[in-house]
Write a protein that holds these residues in place. Sequence first.
Motif, PDB file in Angstrom:
ATOM      1  N   MET A 191      32.550  59.407  55.882  1.00  0.00           N
ATOM      2  CA  MET A 191      32.333  60.712  54.985  1.00  0.00           C
ATOM      3  C   MET A 191      31.777  60.252  53.708  1.00  0.00           C
ATOM      4  O   MET A 191      31.047  61.160  52.973  1.00  0.00           O
ATOM      5  N   THR A 192      32.220  59.013  53.213  1.00  0.00           N
ATOM      6  CA  THR A 192      32.004  58.665  51.573  1.00  0.00           C
ATOM      7  C   THR A 192      31.779  57.245  51.293  1.00  0.00           C
ATOM      8  O   THR A 192      32.576  56.370  52.003  1.00  0.00           O
ATOM      9  N   PHE A 193      30.710  56.838  50.568  1.00  0.00           N
ATOM     10  CA  PHE A 193      30.880  55.242  49.931  1.00  0.00           C
ATOM     11  C   PHE A 193      30.625  55.493  48.632  1.00  0.00           C
ATOM     12  O   PHE A 193      29.638  56.415  48.219  1.00  0.00           O
ATOM     13  N   SER A 194      31.176  54.739  47.759  1.00  0.00           N
ATOM     14  CA  SER A 194      30.978  54.674  46.301  1.00  0.00           C
ATOM     15  C   SER A 194      31.072  53.127  45.636  1.00  0.00           C
ATOM     16  O   SER A 194      31.554  52.520  46.276  1.00  0.00           O
ATOM     17  N   VAL A 195      30.846  53.345  44.348  1.00  0.00           N
ATOM     18  CA  VAL A 195      31.306  52.039  43.500  1.00  0.00           C
ATOM     19  C   VAL A 195      31.555  52.456  41.915  1.00  0.00           C
ATOM     20  O   VAL A 195      31.101  53.699  41.504  1.00  0.00           O
ATOM     21  N   VAL A 196      32.746  51.983  41.498  1.00  0.00           N
ATOM     22  CA  VAL A 196      33.285  52.288  40.211  1.00  0.00           C
ATOM     23  C   VAL A 196      33.007  50.978  39.580  1.00  0.00           C
ATOM     24  O   VAL A 196      33.189  49.854  40.011  1.00  0.00           O
ATOM     25  N   GLY A 197      32.588  51.141  38.181  1.00  0.00           N
ATOM     26  CA  GLY A 197      32.247  49.825  37.591  1.00  0.00           C
ATOM     27  C   GLY A 197      32.124  50.135  36.002  1.00  0.00           C
ATOM     28  O   GLY A 197      32.433  51.386  35.568  1.00  0.00           O
ATOM     29  N   ARG A 198      32.384  48.945  35.416  1.00  0.00           N
ATOM     30  CA  ARG A 198      32.394  48.796  33.901  1.00  0.00           C
ATOM     31  C   ARG A 198      31.301  47.795  33.445  1.00  0.00           C
ATOM     32  O   ARG A 198      31.249  46.840  33.910  1.00  0.00           O
ATOM     33  N   CYS A 199      30.661  48.285  32.421  1.00  0.00           N
ATOM     34  CA  CYS A 199      29.750  47.546  31.735  1.00  0.00           C
ATOM     35  C   CYS A 199      30.480  46.649  30.843  1.00  0.00           C
ATOM     36  O   CYS A 199      30.999  47.078  29.688  1.00  0.00           O
ATOM     37  N   GLU A 200      30.598  45.306  30.860  1.00  0.00           N
ATOM     38  CA  GLU A 200      31.252  44.463  29.885  1.00  0.00           C
ATOM     39  C   GLU A 200      30.730  44.382  28.559  1.00  0.00           C
ATOM     40  O   GLU A 200      31.234  44.226  27.674  1.00  0.00           O
ATOM     41  N   LYS A 201      29.340  44.568  28.358  1.00  0.00           N
ATOM     42  CA  LYS A 201      28.715  44.322  27.125  1.00  0.00           C
ATOM     43  C   LYS A 201      28.876  45.854  26.036  1.00  0.00           C
ATOM     44  O   LYS A 201      29.240  45.830  25.162  1.00  0.00           O
ATOM     45  N   THR A 202      28.765  47.034  26.902  1.00  0.00           N
ATOM     46  CA  THR A 202      28.876  48.218  26.157  1.00  0.00           C
ATOM     47  C   THR A 202      30.389  48.810  26.270  1.00  0.00           C
ATOM     48  O   THR A 202      30.782  49.759  25.555  1.00  0.00           O
ATOM     49  N   ILE A 210      29.429  68.284  51.290  1.00  0.00           N
ATOM     50  CA  ILE A 210      28.506  69.082  50.249  1.00  0.00           C
ATOM     51  C   ILE A 210      29.249  68.633  48.818  1.00  0.00           C
ATOM     52  O   ILE A 210      30.586  68.361  48.790  1.00  0.00           O
ATOM     53  N   ALA A 211      28.511  68.655  47.776  1.00  0.00           N
ATOM     54  CA  ALA A 211      29.204  68.444  46.280  1.00  0.00           C
ATOM     55  C   ALA A 211      30.381  67.382  46.372  1.00  0.00           C
ATOM     56  O   ALA A 211      31.195  67.601  45.455  1.00  0.00           O
ATOM     57  N   VAL A 212      29.812  66.446  46.549  1.00  0.00           N
ATOM     58  CA  VAL A 212      30.948  65.204  46.357  1.00  0.00           C
ATOM     59  C   VAL A 212      31.335  64.973  44.918  1.00  0.00           C
ATOM     60  O   VAL A 212      32.135  64.646  44.415  1.00  0.00           O
ATOM     61  N   GLY A 213      30.226  65.237  44.209  1.00  0.00           N
ATOM     62  CA  GLY A 213      30.269  64.958  42.531  1.00  0.00           C
ATOM     63  C   GLY A 213      31.385  66.090  41.958  1.00  0.00           C
ATOM     64  O   GLY A 213      31.894  65.838  40.795  1.00  0.00           O
ATOM     65  N   ALA A 214      31.701  67.236  42.730  1.00  0.00           N
ATOM     66  CA  ALA A 214      32.590  68.214  42.205  1.00  0.00           C
ATOM     67  C   ALA A 214      34.020  67.729  42.296  1.00  0.00           C
ATOM     68  O   ALA A 214      34.968  68.221  41.692  1.00  0.00           O
ATOM     69  N   ARG A 215      34.295  66.783  43.223  1.00  0.00           N
ATOM     70  CA  ARG A 215      35.657  66.430  43.597  1.00  0.00           C
ATOM     71  C   ARG A 215      36.060  65.090  43.640  1.00  0.00           C
ATOM     72  O   ARG A 215      37.196  64.677  43.280  1.00  0.00           O
ATOM     73  N   CYS A 216      35.195  64.097  43.412  1.00  0.00           N
ATOM     74  CA  CYS A 216      35.498  62.471  43.567  1.00  0.00           C
ATOM     75  C   CYS A 216      35.487  61.772  42.514  1.00  0.00           C
ATOM     76  O   CYS A 216      36.213  61.118  42.464  1.00  0.00           O
ATOM     77  N   PRO A 217      34.441  62.025  41.610  1.00  0.00           N
ATOM     78  CA  PRO A 217      34.278  61.064  40.461  1.00  0.00           C
ATOM     79  C   PRO A 217      34.976  61.644  39.169  1.00  0.00           C
ATOM     80  O   PRO A 217      34.902  62.633  38.991  1.00  0.00           O
ATOM     81  N   ARG A 247      24.006  65.275  39.758  1.00  0.00           N
ATOM     82  CA  ARG A 247      24.661  65.549  40.908  1.00  0.00           C
ATOM     83  C   ARG A 247      23.505  66.092  41.734  1.00  0.00           C
ATOM     84  O   ARG A 247      22.598  66.720  41.111  1.00  0.00           O
ATOM     85  N   VAL A 248      23.448  65.799  43.198  1.00  0.00           N
ATOM     86  CA  VAL A 248      22.737  66.281  44.102  1.00  0.00           C
ATOM     87  C   VAL A 248      23.674  67.044  45.230  1.00  0.00           C
ATOM     88  O   VAL A 248      24.492  65.998  45.880  1.00  0.00           O
ATOM     89  N   ASP A 249      24.005  68.343  44.990  1.00  0.00           N
ATOM     90  CA  ASP A 249      25.157  68.522  46.024  1.00  0.00           C
ATOM     91  C   ASP A 249      24.898  69.044  47.260  1.00  0.00           C
ATOM     92  O   ASP A 249      25.674  68.856  48.111  1.00  0.00           O
ATOM     93  N   TRP A 250      23.356  69.157  47.657  1.00  0.00           N
ATOM     94  CA  TRP A 250      23.236  69.247  48.912  1.00  0.00           C
ATOM     95  C   TRP A 250      21.635  68.822  49.236  1.00  0.00           C
ATOM     96  O   TRP A 250      20.887  69.419  48.560  1.00  0.00           O
ATOM     97  N   ALA A 251      21.345  67.982  50.061  1.00  0.00           N
ATOM     98  CA  ALA A 251      20.086  67.595  50.292  1.00  0.00           C
ATOM     99  C   ALA A 251      20.166  67.248  51.890  1.00  0.00           C
ATOM    100  O   ALA A 251      20.910  66.564  52.364  1.00  0.00           O
ATOM    101  N   ASP A 252      18.976  67.878  52.657  1.00  0.00           N
ATOM    102  CA  ASP A 252      19.121  67.690  54.025  1.00  0.00           C
ATOM    103  C   ASP A 252      18.777  66.102  54.353  1.00  0.00           C
ATOM    104  O   ASP A 252      19.023  65.535  55.388  1.00  0.00           O
ATOM    105  N   VAL A 253      17.951  65.772  53.288  1.00  0.00           N
ATOM    106  CA  VAL A 253      17.313  64.190  53.445  1.00  0.00           C
ATOM    107  C   VAL A 253      17.656  63.277  52.020  1.00  0.00           C
ATOM    108  O   VAL A 253      17.323  64.358  51.072  1.00  0.00           O
ATOM    109  N   GLN A 254      17.776  62.129  52.076  1.00  0.00           N
ATOM    110  CA  GLN A 254      17.766  61.357  50.983  1.00  0.00           C
ATOM    111  C   GLN A 254      18.329  61.847  49.436  1.00  0.00           C
ATOM    112  O   GLN A 254      17.672  61.681  48.525  1.00  0.00           O
ATOM    113  N   PRO A 255      19.720  62.134  49.695  1.00  0.00           N
ATOM    114  CA  PRO A 255      20.138  62.711  48.399  1.00  0.00           C
ATOM    115  C   PRO A 255      20.277  61.401  47.313  1.00  0.00           C
ATOM    116  O   PRO A 255      20.231  61.599  46.126  1.00  0.00           O
TER     117      PRO A 255
END
Length: 225
Positions: free
Chosen positions: A1-12, A24-31, A180-188
């Motif tokens: 259903m999902t793959f993600s990466v969380v990270g920190r910039c050491e410089k900033t 749909i709308a993964v950005g509304a619930r997960c990050p 966010r791209v909440d829904w796209a049939d292809v290439q979100p």
Amino acid sequence: MTFSVVGRCEKTGQLGVAISSSSIAVGARCPWVRAGVGVVATQNVTLPALGQQTLDLLEKEALTAAQALEKALLTDQWNAYRQVTVVDGQGKTAVHSGDKALGIYHAVEGDQCVAAGNMLASHAVIEVMVHAFEKSTGLLGDRLLEALQAGLAAGGEAGPVHSAALKIAGNESWPMVDLRVDWADVQPIEQLAQLWKAYKPQMQDYLTRALNPTAAPSYGVPGDE
């Protein structure tokens, strides 16, 4: 259903997450991200409250990433269904993948980053993402998207991806990037990358507008002087 990466910039010290899903709308619930505190991705039968709780524990109780995640999970009787990743404000990492996570699931902690996913094409997807983030340079948004695209190229999810999101916190109390791209049939993910490409040159200008309107550039829209 999902793959993600969380990270920190050491410089900033910036913290961020790039995530995609067949839902749909993964950005509304997960990050979830909070400046100077941490970044969390909640996924696989998502409980959004875990993101908020983990950040609160990091900030108010000064716990490490692992301690905060462990304590937050104690409040959830269904934590066997959850997959949660954390990077705290010092770059320390933590991850939880419950034994009822869906399909092929995997998580890898790297240098100031964590990648994780479920319903994956293979375990290699996540390993590739961590490697891509660690070897990348430039802005945090570029690095997160490079890792997400590397995961997609390695097979991504077992099924089609329909939504994607990029969220980054800098020094202010609000996200400096929230795309966010909440829904796209292809290439979100590709659509998200194009949004980032358009937003990146204006990112600092919007921050300037918020903090000092007298120094803000004009975009030439009606009423904008």
